[in-house]
Design a protein around this motif. Structure first.
Motif, PDB file in Angstrom:
ATOM      1  N   PHE A   1      47.140  39.889  44.704  1.00  0.00           N
ATOM      2  CA  PHE A   1      48.433  39.642  45.359  1.00  0.00           C
ATOM      3  C   PHE A   1      48.501  38.202  45.847  1.00  0.00           C
ATOM      4  O   PHE A   1      49.496  37.500  45.618  1.00  0.00           O
ATOM      5  CB  PHE A   1      48.633  40.592  46.535  1.00  0.00           C
ATOM      6  N   LEU A   2      47.448  37.748  46.512  1.00  0.00           N
ATOM      7  CA  LEU A   2      47.440  36.396  47.066  1.00  0.00           C
ATOM      8  C   LEU A   2      47.536  35.349  45.971  1.00  0.00           C
ATOM      9  O   LEU A   2      48.398  34.457  46.030  1.00  0.00           O
ATOM     10  CB  LEU A   2      46.167  36.183  47.891  1.00  0.00           C
ATOM     11  N   GLU A   3      46.683  35.424  44.958  1.00  0.00           N
ATOM     12  CA  GLU A   3      46.653  34.372  43.942  1.00  0.00           C
ATOM     13  C   GLU A   3      47.917  34.370  43.083  1.00  0.00           C
ATOM     14  O   GLU A   3      48.412  33.306  42.698  1.00  0.00           O
ATOM     15  CB  GLU A   3      45.393  34.485  43.085  1.00  0.00           C
ATOM     16  N   CYS A   4      48.448  35.558  42.797  1.00  0.00           N
ATOM     17  CA  CYS A   4      49.650  35.611  41.953  1.00  0.00           C
ATOM     18  C   CYS A   4      50.909  35.241  42.732  1.00  0.00           C
ATOM     19  O   CYS A   4      51.855  34.666  42.169  1.00  0.00           O
ATOM     20  CB  CYS A   4      49.777  36.990  41.315  1.00  0.00           C
ATOM     21  N   THR A   5      50.941  35.550  44.032  1.00  0.00           N
ATOM     22  CA  THR A   5      52.051  35.101  44.874  1.00  0.00           C
ATOM     23  C   THR A   5      52.047  33.582  44.981  1.00  0.00           C
ATOM     24  O   THR A   5      53.105  32.932  44.903  1.00  0.00           O
ATOM     25  CB  THR A   5      51.957  35.739  46.270  1.00  0.00           C
ATOM     26  N   LEU A   6      50.877  33.001  45.151  1.00  0.00           N
ATOM     27  CA  LEU A   6      50.771  31.542  45.208  1.00  0.00           C
ATOM     28  C   LEU A   6      51.166  30.919  43.872  1.00  0.00           C
ATOM     29  O   LEU A   6      51.825  29.866  43.839  1.00  0.00           O
ATOM     30  CB  LEU A   6      49.344  31.131  45.570  1.00  0.00           C
ATOM     31  N   ALA A   7      50.779  31.542  42.767  1.00  0.00           N
ATOM     32  CA  ALA A   7      51.144  31.023  41.443  1.00  0.00           C
ATOM     33  C   ALA A   7      52.650  31.004  41.266  1.00  0.00           C
ATOM     34  O   ALA A   7      53.218  30.056  40.701  1.00  0.00           O
ATOM     35  CB  ALA A   7      50.490  31.866  40.353  1.00  0.00           C
ATOM     36  N   GLN A   8      53.319  32.066  41.729  1.00  0.00           N
ATOM     37  CA  GLN A   8      54.776  32.099  41.674  1.00  0.00           C
ATOM     38  C   GLN A   8      55.390  31.051  42.591  1.00  0.00           C
ATOM     39  O   GLN A   8      56.327  30.347  42.215  1.00  0.00           O
ATOM     40  CB  GLN A   8      55.267  33.491  42.075  1.00  0.00           C
ATOM     41  N   THR A   9      54.860  30.925  43.796  1.00  0.00           N
ATOM     42  CA  THR A   9      55.412  29.984  44.782  1.00  0.00           C
ATOM     43  C   THR A   9      55.389  28.561  44.261  1.00  0.00           C
ATOM     44  O   THR A   9      56.375  27.817  44.378  1.00  0.00           O
ATOM     45  CB  THR A   9      54.609  30.064  46.096  1.00  0.00           C
ATOM     46  N   TYR A  10      54.278  28.170  43.666  1.00  0.00           N
ATOM     47  CA  TYR A  10      54.086  26.776  43.237  1.00  0.00           C
ATOM     48  C   TYR A  10      54.349  26.564  41.752  1.00  0.00           C
ATOM     49  O   TYR A  10      53.956  25.544  41.188  1.00  0.00           O
ATOM     50  CB  TYR A  10      52.663  26.328  43.576  1.00  0.00           C
TER      51      TYR A  10
ATOM     52  N   PRO B   1      46.942  34.712  37.418  1.00  0.00           N
ATOM     53  CA  PRO B   1      48.052  33.919  37.965  1.00  0.00           C
ATOM     54  C   PRO B   1      48.726  33.003  36.944  1.00  0.00           C
ATOM     55  O   PRO B   1      49.899  32.669  37.093  1.00  0.00           O
ATOM     56  CB  PRO B   1      47.385  33.093  39.068  1.00  0.00           C
ATOM     57  N   ASN B   2      47.999  32.615  35.897  1.00  0.00           N
ATOM     58  CA  ASN B   2      48.598  31.771  34.865  1.00  0.00           C
ATOM     59  C   ASN B   2      49.744  32.472  34.154  1.00  0.00           C
ATOM     60  O   ASN B   2      50.718  31.821  33.756  1.00  0.00           O
ATOM     61  CB  ASN B   2      47.530  31.360  33.847  1.00  0.00           C
ATOM     62  N   VAL B   3      49.620  33.799  33.964  1.00  0.00           N
ATOM     63  CA  VAL B   3      50.708  34.536  33.321  1.00  0.00           C
ATOM     64  C   VAL B   3      51.657  35.122  34.351  1.00  0.00           C
ATOM     65  O   VAL B   3      52.832  35.358  34.046  1.00  0.00           O
ATOM     66  CB  VAL B   3      50.168  35.632  32.382  1.00  0.00           C
ATOM     67  N   ALA B   4      51.171  35.383  35.574  1.00  0.00           N
ATOM     68  CA  ALA B   4      52.069  35.876  36.623  1.00  0.00           C
ATOM     69  C   ALA B   4      53.161  34.851  36.920  1.00  0.00           C
ATOM     70  O   ALA B   4      54.285  35.220  37.287  1.00  0.00           O
ATOM     71  CB  ALA B   4      51.278  36.175  37.895  1.00  0.00           C
ATOM     72  N   ALA B   5      52.833  33.577  36.755  1.00  0.00           N
ATOM     73  CA  ALA B   5      53.786  32.514  37.080  1.00  0.00           C
ATOM     74  C   ALA B   5      54.955  32.437  36.112  1.00  0.00           C
ATOM     75  O   ALA B   5      55.972  31.797  36.422  1.00  0.00           O
ATOM     76  CB  ALA B   5      53.061  31.163  37.120  1.00  0.00           C
ATOM     77  N   VAL B   6      54.854  33.064  34.932  1.00  0.00           N
ATOM     78  CA  VAL B   6      55.923  32.909  33.935  1.00  0.00           C
ATOM     79  C   VAL B   6      57.128  33.768  34.256  1.00  0.00           C
ATOM     80  O   VAL B   6      58.200  33.573  33.671  1.00  0.00           O
ATOM     81  CB  VAL B   6      55.417  33.251  32.508  1.00  0.00           C
ATOM     82  N   ALA B   7      57.005  34.733  35.160  1.00  0.00           N
ATOM     83  CA  ALA B   7      58.087  35.690  35.409  1.00  0.00           C
ATOM     84  C   ALA B   7      59.228  35.065  36.208  1.00  0.00           C
ATOM     85  O   ALA B   7      59.020  34.248  37.108  1.00  0.00           O
ATOM     86  CB  ALA B   7      57.557  36.910  36.148  1.00  0.00           C
ATOM     87  N   TYR B   8      60.422  35.498  35.883  1.00  0.00           N
ATOM     88  CA  TYR B   8      61.631  35.119  36.618  1.00  0.00           C
ATOM     89  C   TYR B   8      61.886  36.210  37.646  1.00  0.00           C
ATOM     90  O   TYR B   8      62.304  37.325  37.308  1.00  0.00           O
ATOM     91  CB  TYR B   8      62.791  35.008  35.630  1.00  0.00           C
TER      92      TYR B   8
ATOM     93  N   GLY C   1      53.477  39.200  43.124  1.00  0.00           N
ATOM     94  CA  GLY C   1      52.199  39.488  43.758  1.00  0.00           C
ATOM     95  C   GLY C   1      51.963  40.984  43.856  1.00  0.00           C
ATOM     96  O   GLY C   1      50.865  41.487  43.577  1.00  0.00           O
ATOM     97  N   ILE C   2      53.004  41.714  44.228  1.00  0.00           N
ATOM     98  CA  ILE C   2      52.907  43.179  44.344  1.00  0.00           C
ATOM     99  C   ILE C   2      52.655  43.803  42.974  1.00  0.00           C
ATOM    100  O   ILE C   2      51.801  44.682  42.817  1.00  0.00           O
ATOM    101  CB  ILE C   2      54.190  43.749  44.976  1.00  0.00           C
TER     102      ILE C   2
ATOM    103  N   SER D   1      48.477  45.814  38.565  1.00  0.00           N
ATOM    104  CA  SER D   1      47.763  45.657  37.292  1.00  0.00           C
ATOM    105  C   SER D   1      46.255  45.780  37.496  1.00  0.00           C
ATOM    106  O   SER D   1      45.538  46.265  36.615  1.00  0.00           O
ATOM    107  CB  SER D   1      48.113  44.321  36.630  1.00  0.00           C
ATOM    108  N   VAL D   2      45.754  45.347  38.665  1.00  0.00           N
ATOM    109  CA  VAL D   2      44.333  45.535  38.979  1.00  0.00           C
ATOM    110  C   VAL D   2      44.027  47.023  39.122  1.00  0.00           C
ATOM    111  O   VAL D   2      42.987  47.512  38.655  1.00  0.00           O
ATOM    112  CB  VAL D   2      43.948  44.779  40.269  1.00  0.00           C
ATOM    113  N   PHE D   3      44.930  47.753  39.764  1.00  0.00           N
ATOM    114  CA  PHE D   3      44.762  49.206  39.920  1.00  0.00           C
ATOM    115  C   PHE D   3      44.721  49.879  38.548  1.00  0.00           C
ATOM    116  O   PHE D   3      43.874  50.752  38.298  1.00  0.00           O
ATOM    117  CB  PHE D   3      45.909  49.764  40.757  1.00  0.00           C
TER     118      PHE D   3
END
Length: 490
Positions: free
Chosen positions: A107-116, A277-284, A292-293, A298-300
């Protein structure tokens, strides 16, 4: 030297860092991975409303299946078998622990990837650890961003691509007698046809392939559980007791159980590595926390569902019998276990599952390599095309080569990759919590779909174009705000 570095990284350094980030963010976020577990499904359902093909955007669901394509691979079939062989049944328990903690880390790393993330101008985005390190930590940390990108390229772009090709070719050869060269050539052709279409084609293929392959594997595991339903409580008891050394030492005792559970758990779900996070960032998406949620989910899927499916297939079978000195391990153990349950066709099923898992992972690995190259040379098509050719050749080479040394090298570089990312996550705890607080606050105010406004965070050095909603989506958001309580609108 490789053994020494692996022991140092996986037995000491990463164990501390994973616990620090996983447990630390779980507590600081008030158990975000459990608070929003049910919302994961609503976000995926609503993601289609924010998917606009005419603008070239990729949806939250497409980013999810792309990340699952990478997380679900050989580690779910062969890696779980290796963990049980070397660490005993208790390794499965520690894989679960790593998975549940990893949900918060992801959640943390993918939220940050989206943010930045960074807008590319064609409706797509780029992002990941290199981007949140350079933007979130400032220019003085560019060396860490560059180092991370190099390690990402070496580990996923090259080493893991060759390893996945080798796993497919050898398994296919064992099951069907197909020469590894032919398997490598066929796999290389398929990979080439897809990766030259870029991230959008990879996402479209994954959108159909991943649910099919994961669903089929889970279905056969459910059949096995149904056939052995009375034995399930005993297996769960064995797993828990072995995790804490309450059973006679199997596979090396409690220390080996923890080490193999952590190592193979991280190898499988990749939470903390910074790859997803590299692929999480591609989402609109309308808010960084949305993805992040979803990525926590996906880890679960990877660890708690699919890895557990493999573990129960093995532990419920007669193929796993350490007391007899049985030397069957890795993919062969999984194949033998399923064959013990359903007959010899189970070996073929495992080979086909590995083929699909590894194929989807190769596509994922390619994109990670491309994204690392993009950090150094933005949108250089000649460089990308050269890399695509290299990947096709690497798939052929990997299928026909003994990669024992490559595997040891990849374990070290993956460990260093995780260290670099986890250090960055610790330094970016506050921005991560800040984005979550923004999401939580809007939810408490009755806003069903929180909207992220980059202008509210001028100190974070964000790309404002990455957070411009399309007019129709903005209108939908305003209508939702109009239906919210007055306090929320204010």
């Amino acid at each position: 030297m490789l053994d020494f570095l692996n022991d140092l990284l996986w037995g000491k350094v990463l164990l501390v860092l994973l616990i620090a980030v996983g447990v630390g963010f779980t507590l600081a976020s008030r158990f975000v991975q459990f608070r929003y577990f049910g919302r994961m499904f609503r976000i995926l359902g609503a993601s289609q409303a924010f998917k606009r093909d005419k603008h070239g955007h990729l949806s939250s669901f497409q980013a999810l299946v792309l990340s699952v394509a990478g997380r679900v691979g050989g580690g779910n079939i062969a890696g779980v078998a290796v963990a049980i062989t070397l660490g005993g049944p208790g390794a499965v328990f520690w894989m679960w622990v790593v998975g549940l903690m990893g949900m918060a880390t992801s959640f943390l790393e993918c939220t940050l990837a989206q943010t930045y993330k960074q807008a590319e101008g064609d409706g797509t985005y780029r992002g990941g650890p290199a981007y949140y390190i350079s933007r979130g930590l400032g220019r003085r940390w560019n060396w860490l961003a560059g180092l991370y990108s190099v390690l990402l390229l070496a580990t996923f772009g090259f080493a893991f691509t060759a390893l996945q090709s080798y796993a497919v070719a050898t398994s296919f050869g064992d099951a069907f007698g197909v020469p590894v060269l032919y398997s490598g050539l066929g796999l290389a052709m398929l990979v080439g046809l897809i990766i030259f279409g870029g991230i959008k084609r990879i996402a479209r293929i994954s959108e159909y392939l991943v649910p099919f392959m994961a669903g089929g594997y889970i279905l056969i595991a459910l059949v096995v559980l149904g056939l052995n339903v009375t034995e399930i409580p005993a297996v769960i008891t064995l797993i828990v007791k072995s995790a804490f050394g309450l059973e006679p030492a199997i596979g090396g005792g409690i220390g080996a159980a923890i080490l193999m559970g952590v190592k193979r758990g991280l190898f499988s779900n990749e939470a903390g590595l910074g790859s997803a996070p590299n692929v999480a960032a591609v989402a609109y998406v309308p808010h960084p926390a949305n993805q992040g949620i979803v990525q926590a989910f996906s880890v679960f899927i990877d660890t708690v569902i699919i890895c557990s499916a493999t573990a129960f297939v093995i532990l419920l079978s007669g193929a796993y019998d350490p007391a007899s000195g049985n030397e069957v391990a890795g993919i062969a153990l999984t194949q033998a276990a399923l064959a013990d349950h359903v007959g010899e066709w189970g070996r073929t099923f495992v080979s086909l599952a590995l083929l699909l898992f590894a194929f989807s992972t190769i596509l994922y690995n390619y994109y990670l390599g491309e994204n690392s190259l993009n950090f150094f040379s933005r949108r250089n098509q000649n460089l990308f095309n050269a890399f695509r050719v290299a990947i096709v050749l690497l798939v052929c080479w990997g299928a026909t080569t003994d990669l024992g040394t490559v595997f040891g090298f990849a374990d070290v570089t993956m460990g260093l990759l995780a260290v670099a990312n986890l250090v960055a996550l610790i330094l970016l705890f506050k921005p991560g919590l800040r984005i979550l607080k923004d999401f939580d606050g809007q939810m408490r105010n009755g806003i069903e779909q929180p909207i992220f406004n980059a202008k509210d965070h001028p100190d974070l050095a964000l790309d404002p174009q990455a957070w411009e909603l399309e007019p129709e989506d903005l209108e939908r958001a305003h209508r939702a705000m109009g239906n919210a309580p007055a306090s929320a609108r204010d």
